[in-house]
Write an enzyme that holds these catalytic residues in place. Structure first.
Site, PDB file in Angstrom:
ATOM      1  N   THR A  50      25.184  43.093  57.021  1.00 23.72           N
ATOM      2  CA  THR A  50      25.265  42.347  55.653  1.00 23.72           C
ATOM      3  C   THR A  50      23.744  41.782  55.840  1.00 23.72           C
ATOM      4  O   THR A  50      23.102  41.402  56.914  1.00 23.72           O
ATOM      5  CB  THR A  50      26.258  41.150  55.214  1.00 23.72           C
ATOM      6  OG1 THR A  50      27.396  41.529  54.938  1.00 23.72           O
ATOM      7  CG2 THR A  50      25.394  40.291  53.507  1.00 23.72           C
ATOM      8  N   ARG A  65      59.532  15.766  47.936  1.00 24.64           N
ATOM      9  CA  ARG A  65      59.458  15.205  46.752  1.00 24.64           C
ATOM     10  C   ARG A  65      60.507  15.083  45.493  1.00 24.64           C
ATOM     11  O   ARG A  65      60.764  16.194  44.785  1.00 24.64           O
ATOM     12  CB  ARG A  65      58.366  15.721  46.472  1.00 24.64           C
ATOM     13  CG  ARG A  65      57.952  15.574  44.985  1.00 24.64           C
ATOM     14  CD  ARG A  65      56.369  14.857  45.363  1.00 24.64           C
ATOM     15  NE  ARG A  65      55.535  13.710  44.034  1.00 24.64           N
ATOM     16  CZ  ARG A  65      55.323  12.613  43.352  1.00 24.64           C
ATOM     17  NH1 ARG A  65      55.721  11.559  44.047  1.00 24.64           N
ATOM     18  NH2 ARG A  65      54.753  12.849  42.486  1.00 24.64           N
ATOM     19  N   GLN A  67      49.495  23.168  42.646  1.00 29.99           N
ATOM     20  CA  GLN A  67      50.377  23.469  41.894  1.00 29.99           C
ATOM     21  C   GLN A  67      51.687  22.516  42.029  1.00 29.99           C
ATOM     22  O   GLN A  67      52.407  21.197  41.217  1.00 29.99           O
ATOM     23  CB  GLN A  67      50.717  24.565  41.000  1.00 29.99           C
ATOM     24  CG  GLN A  67      51.677  23.929  39.546  1.00 29.99           C
ATOM     25  CD  GLN A  67      50.099  23.283  39.124  1.00 29.99           C
ATOM     26  OE1 GLN A  67      48.463  23.805  39.725  1.00 29.99           O
ATOM     27  NE2 GLN A  67      49.785  23.274  37.621  1.00 29.99           N
ATOM     28  N   GLY A  79      50.906  19.279  43.430  1.00 32.05           N
ATOM     29  CA  GLY A  79      50.540  18.456  41.821  1.00 32.05           C
ATOM     30  C   GLY A  79      49.444  17.382  42.966  1.00 32.05           C
ATOM     31  O   GLY A  79      48.346  17.883  42.934  1.00 32.05           O
ATOM     32  N   GLU A  87      34.599  40.966  54.422  1.00 30.35           N
ATOM     33  CA  GLU A  87      35.020  42.694  55.226  1.00 30.35           C
ATOM     34  C   GLU A  87      35.072  43.584  54.524  1.00 30.35           C
ATOM     35  O   GLU A  87      36.174  43.950  54.153  1.00 30.35           O
ATOM     36  CB  GLU A  87      35.952  41.891  56.101  1.00 30.35           C
ATOM     37  CG  GLU A  87      35.612  41.329  57.438  1.00 30.35           C
ATOM     38  CD  GLU A  87      36.236  41.821  59.226  1.00 30.35           C
ATOM     39  OE1 GLU A  87      37.158  42.403  58.745  1.00 30.35           O
ATOM     40  OE2 GLU A  87      35.639  40.270  59.695  1.00 30.35           O
ATOM     41  N   GLY A  88      34.265  43.513  53.063  1.00 27.07           N
ATOM     42  CA  GLY A  88      34.456  43.858  52.212  1.00 27.07           C
ATOM     43  C   GLY A  88      35.319  43.023  50.641  1.00 27.07           C
ATOM     44  O   GLY A  88      36.623  42.796  51.181  1.00 27.07           O
TER      45      GLY A  88
HETATM   46  N1  CAA Z   1      35.207  55.516  58.678  1.00 21.55           N
HETATM   47  C1  CAA Z   1      34.319  56.274  59.345  1.00 21.55           C
HETATM   48  N2  CAA Z   1      33.903  57.096  57.722  1.00 21.55           N
HETATM   49  C2  CAA Z   1      33.323  56.794  56.377  1.00 21.55           C
HETATM   50  C3  CAA Z   1      34.525  55.725  56.384  1.00 21.55           C
HETATM   51  C4  CAA Z   1      35.958  54.870  57.235  1.00 21.55           C
HETATM   52  N3  CAA Z   1      35.778  54.693  57.111  1.00 21.55           N
HETATM   53  N4  CAA Z   1      34.003  54.976  55.000  1.00 21.55           N
HETATM   54  C5  CAA Z   1      32.833  56.244  54.758  1.00 21.55           C
HETATM   55  N5  CAA Z   1      33.149  57.300  55.781  1.00 21.55           N
HETATM   56  C6  CAA Z   1      31.464  57.810  55.724  1.00 21.55           C
HETATM   57  C7  CAA Z   1      31.701  58.684  54.888  1.00 21.55           C
HETATM   58  O1  CAA Z   1      32.231  59.826  55.517  1.00 21.55           O
HETATM   59  C8  CAA Z   1      30.575  59.607  54.577  1.00 21.55           C
HETATM   60  O2  CAA Z   1      30.502  60.501  55.509  1.00 21.55           O
HETATM   61  P1  CAA Z   1      29.641  61.596  55.129  1.00 21.55           P
HETATM   62  O3  CAA Z   1      28.509  61.245  54.727  1.00 21.55           O
HETATM   63  O4  CAA Z   1      29.821  62.560  56.323  1.00 21.55           O
HETATM   64  O5  CAA Z   1      30.223  62.514  54.051  1.00 21.55           O
HETATM   65  C9  CAA Z   1      29.593  58.066  55.065  1.00 21.55           C
HETATM   66  O6  CAA Z   1      30.363  56.937  55.919  1.00 21.55           O
HETATM   67  C10 CAA Z   1      29.079  57.799  53.667  1.00 21.55           C
HETATM   68  O7  CAA Z   1      30.470  57.168  53.193  1.00 21.55           O
HETATM   69  P2  CAA Z   1      30.179  56.469  51.514  1.00 21.55           P
HETATM   70  O8  CAA Z   1      29.520  57.347  50.368  1.00 21.55           O
HETATM   71  O9  CAA Z   1      31.435  56.190  51.362  1.00 21.55           O
HETATM   72  O10 CAA Z   1      29.457  55.317  51.067  1.00 21.55           O
HETATM   73  P3  CAA Z   1      28.980  54.611  50.224  1.00 21.55           P
HETATM   74  O11 CAA Z   1      27.894  54.145  50.913  1.00 21.55           O
HETATM   75  O12 CAA Z   1      29.110  54.977  48.723  1.00 21.55           O
HETATM   76  O13 CAA Z   1      29.538  52.837  49.715  1.00 21.55           O
HETATM   77  C11 CAA Z   1      31.543  51.865  50.984  1.00 21.55           C
HETATM   78  C12 CAA Z   1      30.921  52.880  50.579  1.00 21.55           C
HETATM   79  C13 CAA Z   1      32.829  52.283  50.489  1.00 21.55           C
HETATM   80  C14 CAA Z   1      31.403  50.863  49.045  1.00 21.55           C
HETATM   81  C15 CAA Z   1      31.256  50.930  51.677  1.00 21.55           C
HETATM   82  O14 CAA Z   1      29.341  50.495  51.484  1.00 21.55           O
HETATM   83  C16 CAA Z   1      32.021  49.123  51.738  1.00 21.55           C
HETATM   84  O15 CAA Z   1      32.704  49.453  52.972  1.00 21.55           O
HETATM   85  N6  CAA Z   1      31.085  48.238  51.204  1.00 21.55           N
HETATM   86  C17 CAA Z   1      31.229  47.148  51.424  1.00 21.55           C
HETATM   87  C18 CAA Z   1      30.537  46.263  53.129  1.00 21.55           C
HETATM   88  C19 CAA Z   1      31.257  45.387  53.760  1.00 21.55           C
HETATM   89  O16 CAA Z   1      32.334  45.232  54.023  1.00 21.55           O
HETATM   90  N7  CAA Z   1      30.672  44.474  54.229  1.00 21.55           N
HETATM   91  C20 CAA Z   1      31.263  42.942  55.392  1.00 21.55           C
HETATM   92  C21 CAA Z   1      30.990  42.807  55.888  1.00 21.55           C
HETATM   93  S1  CAA Z   1      31.302  42.409  57.324  1.00 21.55           S
HETATM   94  C22 CAA Z   1      31.638  40.460  57.111  1.00 21.55           C
HETATM   95  O17 CAA Z   1      32.614  40.499  55.893  1.00 21.55           O
HETATM   96  C23 CAA Z   1      31.940  39.435  58.360  1.00 21.55           C
HETATM   97  C24 CAA Z   1      30.330  39.009  58.360  1.00 21.55           C
HETATM   98  O18 CAA Z   1      30.436  38.675  59.754  1.00 21.55           O
HETATM   99  C25 CAA Z   1      29.286  38.776  57.897  1.00 21.55           C
END
Ligand code: CAA
Length: 386
Positions: free
Chosen positions: A125, A268, A336, A339, A363-364
């Protein structure tokens, strides 16, 4: 490969005892101090929790996904700060190495990750790349046999204690989106890498998130995980697994909250009888139980399919969306049912309510899980599979 059933049962029982006897009594203190005591972290290390998902050949327990989720249910029973202490080593911090590392990378790092000597973090991120992870701007510029990193990562879990970061950075500035991204392992002591101070958060006190900044951090080519341009896929594969793990933790928290609700409701009394005998309270609790049961079944089903070698991208998103949304609803119902007592700190319910909120974000987000689910369905339909 399925994990030996006897060892599996013994491990789950050990984790359950540790969680209920050692972590639960410490929950309020951990929130107050914003830190899991070192003694408890050491106990987690000796239980092998840091190495749950590291293969046995590198010193870990090498759990299959189903067993990891069973452990996740147990860890979810207490404040998520405890799980988070080992969570990045179990999941997103270590799995790029496990899934895509070279033999040399694995041999160097995985044994230390398994014991908890090395704490890991996952640096994807950025300030302008949250849900749009493929839009990340951190640069990794080739310079002879090295890459030089410039950029900033944001809200990185465990960054303050991490010894090793999995960093996604752009190696090809001309290639938009995920295609120009590569993954690297970057040790904490790399000159040019600095970690910001922990953010003040709504919940999950005891687990920290910080910025990680790269200002000319120089790493050898051998620190790249996978091929150039494959870093986005590495990150997404890691998240497929991480989302299942988080779903298990959400389910465990949901089950804890149901236990809290039922035990409170049978004691309760209002209107001359236990509130458990009031049908509207029963409705809140019954809905919660059905949702937690559904989440448990989904998580185990998806985990078994991953163990069988199936692609679980869509199922992991279904689990993450359902379990994180469910635990949010269940935490709300718990307030809830309690209370006024649910709103004051002494009972710990308001703390779980705050702790649960992040599950729908990290994680999304739920909205990203929806996108993944819909895209996977469309993809299958176009291939005539659905
Ligand atoms: N496994 C393997 N490959 C994958 C995949 C998967 N699950 N998902 C996508 N890909 C591949 C696709 O096949 C594609 O490959 P090609 O170019 O060869 O076709 C490529 O990756 C690009 O995929 P998309 O076109 O689907 O990519 P996108 O830009 O449209 O985005 C998205 C996809 C699902 C929105 C992605 O950006 C996403 O998951 N976003 C959320 C990010 C996220 O979860 N962040 C959390 C960070 S970690 C955290 O929170 C904890 C911390 O400690 C910070």
């Amino acid at each position: 490969m399925a994990f030996d059933p006897e060892i599996k049962d013994a491990l789950i029982e050990q984790v359950r005892r540790f969680v209920r006897e050692r972590c639960v009594p410490a929950e309020a203190d951990v929130a107050e101090a914003d830190k899991v005591p070192d003694a408890l972290v050491d106990e987690m290390k000796s239980l092998g929790l840091f190495g749950l998902a590291v293969p046995e050949s590198y010193g870990g327990l090498g759990l299959d996904m189903e067993t990891e989720c069973l452990v996740g249910f147990e860890l979810g029973w207490t404040s998520p700060a405890f799980r988070s202490a080992a969570g990045t080593n179990i999941g997103i911090g270590s799995q790029a190495l496990v899934l895509f590392g070279t033999e040399a990378q694995k041999t160097e790092w995985l044994p230390k990750i398994a014991t908890g000597e090395t704490v890991t973090s996952f640096a994807l991120t950025e300030p302008e790349a949250g849900s749009d992870a493929g839009g990340l701007k951190t640069r990794a510029t080739k310079d002879g046999g090295y890459y030089v990193l410039h950029g900033s990562k944001r809200y990185i879990t465990n960054a303050n204690v991490a010894d090793l970061f999995t960093v996604m950075a752009r190696t090809n500035p001309d290639e938009p989106g995920g295609k120009g991204v590569s993954a690297f392992i970057v040790p904490r002591d790399t000159p040019g890498l600095t970690v910001g101070k922990p953010e003040k958060k709504m919940g999950q006190q005891g687990a920290q998130i910080c910025d990680v900044n790269f200002d000319g951090a120089r790493i050898p080519e051998s620190a790249r995980i996978g091929q150039e341009g494959e870093g986005f896929k590495v990150a997404m594969s890691v998240l497929d697994k991480g989302r299942l793990h988080i779903s298990a933790v959400c389910t465990g928290m949901a089950e804890r909250l149901i236990s809290e609700m039922v035990n409170y409701a049978i004691e309760r009394k209002q209107f001359g009888k236990a509130i458990m005998d009031h049908q509207l309270i029963q409705g809140l609790i019954a809905d919660s139980q059905a949702e937690a049961y559904a989440a448990r079944c989904m998580v185990i089903d998806a985990a078994k399919k991953r163990d069988a070698g199936e692609n679980v991208t869509m199922l992991a998103s279904c689990c993450k969306m359902f379990a994180s949304e469910a635990v949010g609803r269940i935490a709300d119902r718990a307030v809830q049912v309690f209370g006024g007592a649910g709103y004051v700190a002494d009972y710990g319910i308001e703390r779980f309510y705050r702790d649960a909120r992040i599950f729908r974000l990290y994680e999304g987000t739920t909205q990203i899980q929806q996108i993944v689910i819909a895209r996977e369905l469309a993809r299958a339909a176009k291939k005539g599979e659905f």
